[in-house]
Every structure is written in structure tokens, then in C-alpha cells.
Design a protein around this motif. Sequence first.
Motif, PDB file in Angstrom:
ATOM      1  N   LEU A   1     -28.046   1.037 -11.149  1.00 27.81           N
ATOM      2  CA  LEU A   1     -28.973   1.330  -9.684  1.00 27.81           C
ATOM      3  C   LEU A   1     -27.566   1.030  -8.922  1.00 27.81           C
ATOM      4  O   LEU A   1     -26.372   0.565  -9.108  1.00 27.81           O
ATOM      5  N   VAL A   2     -27.544   2.015  -7.877  1.00 30.41           N
ATOM      6  CA  VAL A   2     -26.058   1.788  -5.928  1.00 30.41           C
ATOM      7  C   VAL A   2     -27.146   1.533  -5.520  1.00 30.41           C
ATOM      8  O   VAL A   2     -28.659   1.824  -4.777  1.00 30.41           O
ATOM      9  N   GLY A   3     -26.468   0.463  -4.316  1.00 31.77           N
ATOM     10  CA  GLY A   3     -26.967   0.173  -2.696  1.00 31.77           C
ATOM     11  C   GLY A   3     -26.752   0.423  -2.378  1.00 31.77           C
ATOM     12  O   GLY A   3     -25.264   0.844  -2.532  1.00 31.77           O
ATOM     13  N   HIS A   4     -26.937   1.040  -0.908  1.00 33.43           N
ATOM     14  CA  HIS A   4     -26.235   1.585   0.253  1.00 33.43           C
ATOM     15  C   HIS A   4     -26.453   0.576   1.819  1.00 33.43           C
ATOM     16  O   HIS A   4     -27.387   0.367   2.013  1.00 33.43           O
ATOM     17  N   CYS A   5     -25.795   0.107   1.887  1.00 34.00           N
ATOM     18  CA  CYS A   5     -25.987  -0.725   3.396  1.00 34.00           C
ATOM     19  C   CYS A   5     -24.657  -0.673   4.407  1.00 34.00           C
ATOM     20  O   CYS A   5     -23.813  -0.029   3.929  1.00 34.00           O
TER      21      CYS A   5
END
Length: 154
Positions: free
Chosen positions: A25-29
Motif C-alpha cells: 500500500l502507499v499513503g499520501h498526506c
Amino acid sequence: MYSPVVGAGSPLAPPVRITPTDDGLVGHCTLGIAHEGPPGYGHGGMSAMLLDELMGQACTAAGSPGLTVSLQMRYHRPIPLETPLRILGRVTGTDQRKVFAAGSITTEGPLHGPGHGGRRLHHAPARTKGLTHADGDQGRRDPRHRSSDRRPGW
């Protein structure tokens, strides 16, 4: 959802937008002033929370949900505030009920390079009934700890 990481209902959530990849998974914030540790940088505890969330969700996405047993962090450099971040989480192996995961936090642009990395170990939940404590109590309360016995100020 009120998760302090991804919950739309949490006033502290960055929030992280998570999407699947071929490897996990990849998360962006983007961390804001509410997440500040040293002036201008994110708090190290926030970094640990972001990695724990992404690695945990990667375990769930791989079919092995569970609880974190160990979280090892290596802080390479501070994470700047108001800078788009990329958080990666992936399962790296299993051993019976143990699931191993790895992750990292980097800035999205080439300016800062690697930020933090972590490894996570969790146990998939056993299929048991009742609440089990370390002493095998099966969820019964200790009679010595009744709320009526508490003294003011304790």
C-alpha cells in the motif's frame, strides 16, 4: 471513522489517502502544525503512527489482520511540515501467526530523500472466545480492584 491517521472524523488525522500497489500500500498526506515536534518538523510519534497504520493495513490487505506486537523505527532525518509525504507499507513474510511488515516515509519530491523506515511484527488473532489476559484470567476482574475500594487521589 475516528482513526487518528486516516479517520475523516478525527481532528488530528492528516488524513492519509491510501491506495494499493503491486507490492503493498502507499499513503499520501501532508503533516500540519498540529503534528509538529521540533519547530518546522513532524513529531517522531506521528511518524511511528503513520508507519504503524500503513503496515497494519498492508497486513489486512494481504489477508492477515492483527495487532502490533513490535514496531522498530529508524529515524534518518526529520519530516518537514507542509510537505507532501509518501508512506509505504508491505508484508515481508509470515511465520505461523506472525506477520512481518516493512514501511517507509519519504517526501514526494526529490528535495529531501529518505525520511524514516520501520518494521512491524504482529500476531494474527487466534480464534478464541472471551478476553484472555497474560495470566490466563479469561476476562474475570480481580476482586481486589473494585471501583468502590479506590481512594480519592489514586
